[in-house]
Design an enzyme around this catalytic site. Structure first.
Site, short mmCIF file in Angstrom:
data_model
loop_
_atom_site.label_atom_id
_atom_site.label_comp_id
_atom_site.label_asym_id
_atom_site.label_seq_id
_atom_site.Cartn_x
_atom_site.Cartn_y
_atom_site.Cartn_z
N GLY A 128 42.73 11.95 -27.88
CA GLY A 128 43.14 10.69 -28.51
C GLY A 128 44.58 10.34 -28.21
O GLY A 128 45.33 11.14 -27.63
N ASP A 129 44.95 9.11 -28.57
CA ASP A 129 46.33 8.62 -28.41
C ASP A 129 46.80 8.64 -26.96
O ASP A 129 47.99 8.81 -26.68
CB ASP A 129 47.31 9.45 -29.28
CG ASP A 129 46.92 9.43 -30.74
OD1 ASP A 129 46.37 8.40 -31.17
OD2 ASP A 129 47.17 10.42 -31.43
N GLY A 133 46.87 6.13 -25.07
CA GLY A 133 47.43 4.82 -24.71
C GLY A 133 46.32 3.81 -24.41
O GLY A 133 46.53 2.81 -23.73
N LYS A 134 45.13 4.06 -25.00
CA LYS A 134 43.98 3.17 -24.75
C LYS A 134 44.28 1.73 -25.13
O LYS A 134 43.91 0.79 -24.43
CB LYS A 134 42.77 3.65 -25.59
CG LYS A 134 42.29 5.04 -25.25
CD LYS A 134 41.20 5.50 -26.21
CE LYS A 134 41.66 5.79 -27.61
NZ LYS A 134 42.58 6.95 -27.74
N LYS A 152 47.08 0.02 -25.25
CA LYS A 152 47.91 -0.68 -24.27
C LYS A 152 47.08 -1.04 -23.03
O LYS A 152 47.20 -2.14 -22.48
CB LYS A 152 49.10 0.21 -23.83
CG LYS A 152 49.80 -0.41 -22.65
CD LYS A 152 50.79 0.42 -21.90
CE LYS A 152 50.94 -0.18 -20.51
NZ LYS A 152 52.18 0.12 -19.84
N GLY A 164 44.38 4.51 -34.09
CA GLY A 164 45.62 3.73 -34.16
C GLY A 164 45.98 3.37 -32.74
O GLY A 164 46.35 4.23 -31.95
N HIS A 165 45.77 2.12 -32.38
CA HIS A 165 45.98 1.67 -31.00
C HIS A 165 47.22 0.77 -30.96
O HIS A 165 47.23 -0.31 -31.56
CB HIS A 165 44.75 0.94 -30.47
CG HIS A 165 43.54 1.83 -30.37
ND1 HIS A 165 42.30 1.38 -30.01
CD2 HIS A 165 43.41 3.17 -30.59
CE1 HIS A 165 41.45 2.41 -30.01
NE2 HIS A 165 42.10 3.49 -30.36
N THR A 166 48.25 1.24 -30.26
CA THR A 166 49.54 0.54 -30.27
C THR A 166 49.66 -0.43 -29.11
O THR A 166 49.46 -0.06 -27.96
CB THR A 166 50.68 1.58 -30.17
OG1 THR A 166 50.41 2.64 -31.07
CG2 THR A 166 52.04 0.94 -30.46
N GLN A 223 39.57 7.39 -30.34
CA GLN A 223 39.71 8.85 -30.22
C GLN A 223 39.69 9.25 -28.72
O GLN A 223 40.07 8.45 -27.90
CB GLN A 223 38.63 9.60 -31.01
CG GLN A 223 38.81 9.49 -32.52
CD GLN A 223 38.35 8.16 -33.10
OE1 GLN A 223 37.21 7.75 -32.90
NE2 GLN A 223 39.21 7.48 -33.83
N GLY A 251 51.32 9.06 -38.87
CA GLY A 251 52.75 9.39 -38.70
C GLY A 251 53.00 10.87 -38.48
O GLY A 251 54.14 11.30 -38.35
#
Ligand code: GDP
Ligand code: IMO
Ligand code: MG
Length: 425
Positions: free
Chosen positions: A11-12, A14-15, A17, A39-41, A223, A301
């Site tokens: 996970g995380d 960068g999907k 973006k 959480g997709h930034t 994920q 966080g």
């Protein structure tokens, strides 16, 4: 046809973006699994403003795209309402371009309570769940007790809610969970009224009609493959199929309709929550990766655990997903390193192997590394593939020669334009 973007690690990757970057080429973007644990930034607009999306697909900031929350998603109306307001504050008209499958299951306040109670009861063996109620909601789906978005439009909703809540209360009593969740319930019922006003559709016909009309569809995963309920590092996984097969049952798309599978992987590895992580660095190098890469969870966080690139796990993910292109993100984070390592094999009980073992959690895995020289150059402003430092090219070539899939893009910063398409030989 449907193209897919999904994560190849824990996970995380960068999907968000990458979906946002490719969204301009698609008519419909559809989330196929997971829920608000994601959480997709994204950084959007002329002033690159940060937005974190949990349930709304990451294509939503491109005018002209239609976005679908698919049946494979578990939906928390409270988070959705909050997120909806945030997205609309950017001037996006969600009334027009957000659609929700009537078959998506709802996350109830008691699902969140059960998640918390179950984690507390596990002590040191806890999964490190995001506590968003994901596991309990999927349990009610497979246990054939869950409530779906479409049920809201029927009179029987209140009866179903009361029945399920009662069942949950008995379980909570067994856990001796006595927190007051009445505020959560108040918010939930407010959000339910809001949800009823949105575009609730038959998702499988919706997406297939788009395809029949020749529209371009992109499926967005949440994920990562190593968190897949079947193939991930069980039991330290999430509760859905995160790999490309999840697109079929999470959206109602036939397997022959899947075209490109774009796998997103960081240039190193991270993981948040418990569970095995063979290349984890619990030293100052790991700390430097965390600091340079701002590796803190977008949903909770929590500091992310960091480590070197793991080709055994990555090749496994490429195999399971049928990856046709890899996007390697956060390459710029490695700019600061003199030396880099890539894990090529695992050593377990003195035996070297290139396969992910069944008992990943209980095996003592020693990663076997290949060393690389770092490029020691600031690369985040680079846009031309030929200008990339030779050391970076060597790093990527090695990955390409080791995998059944190839790196097609390098992402070198969080912003939309920080991406380089590689000229492949
Ligand atoms: P997702 O869940 O896969 O969408 O990823 P997250 O948003 O949870 O985490 C990825 C983090 O890395 C976010 O903070 C992104 O803004 C950031 N990011 C994405 N791509 C890059 C990149 O190429 N370089 C850097 N430095 N940051 C990136
Ligand atoms: P995105 O989409 C990273 C992890 C949790 C925990 C395990 C189970 O942003 O990549 P859950 O809440 O699903 O029951 O938690 O999975 N996890 C994630 N880790 N990124 C995510 O989503 C995650 N969603 C869940 O930390 O270890
Ligand atoms: Mg994330």
């Amino acid at each position: 046809m449907v193209d897919v973007i999904l994560g190849l690690q824990w996970g995380d990757e960068g999907k968000g973006k990458i979906v946002d970057y490719f969204a301009k080429d698609y008519d419909l973007i559809a989330r196929f699994q997971g829920g608000p644990n994601a959480g997709h930034t994204l950084y959007v607009g002329d002033d690159n403003k940060k937005v974190v999306l949990h349930q709304i697909p990451s294509g939503v900031f491109h005018q002209g795209t239609v976005n679908l929350i698919g049946n494979g998603v578990v939906l928390d109306p409270v988070t959705l309402k909050r997120e909806y307001d945030t997205v609309e504050s950017f001037g996006v008209d969600l009334k027009k371009n957000l659609f929700i499958s009537e078959r998506a299951h709802l996350i109830l306040p008691t699902h969140r309570a059960l998640d918390k109670a179950a984690e507390l009861s596990k002590g040191n063996d806890k999964i490190g769940s995001t506590l968003k109620g994901i596991g309990p909601a999927y349990m009610d789906k497979t246990g054939r007790n869950g409530i779906r978005v479409g049920d809201l439009l029927h009179k029987s909703f209140t009866t179903s809610y009361i029945k399920l809540r009662l069942k949950h209360q008995r379980l909570l009593d067994n856990f001796n969970f006595d927190e007051d969740i009445s505020v959560w319930e108040e918010e939930f019922f407010e959000a339910i009224e809001f949800l009823k006003t949105l575009n609730i559709v038959n998702g499988e016909y919706f997406i297939n009609d788009h395809m029949d009309k020749g529209k371009k569809v992109l499926a967005e995963g949440a994920q990562g493959s190593m968190l897949d309920i079947d193939f991930g590092t069980f039991p330290f996984v999430t509760s859905s199929n995160t790999i490309s097969s999840g697109v079929c049952n999470g959206l109602g798309v036939a397997p022959q309709k899947i075209r490109e599978v774009i796998g997103v992987s960081k240039a190193y590895c991270t993981r948040v929550g418990g569970g095995p992580f063979p290349t984890e660095l619990e030293d100052e190098t790991g700390e430097l990766l965390r600091k340079t890469g701002s590796e803190f969870g977008a949903t909770t966080g929590r500091p992310r655990r960091c480590g070197w690139m793991d080709l055994v796990a990555l090749e496994y993910a490429c195999m399971l997903n049928g990856v046709t292109q890899i996007v390697m993100t956060k390459a710029d984070v490695l700019d600061a390193f003199e030396e880099l390592k890539i894990c090529t094999e695992y050593e377990i009980n003195g035996r070297q192997m290139k396969q992910v073992p069944f008992q990943m959690n209980h095996s003592k895995i020693k990663p076997i590394y290949r060393d690389f020289r770092g490029w020691n150059t600031q690369t985040s402003s680079y846009r031309d593939p030929s200008a990339l430092p030779q050391e970076m090219k060597t790093y990527i070539d090695f990955i390409n020669n080791s995998l059944r899939s190839q790196v097609h893009y390098i992402s070198n910063g969080p912003n939309r334009d920080q991406i380089i398409k590689l000229g492949l030989s």
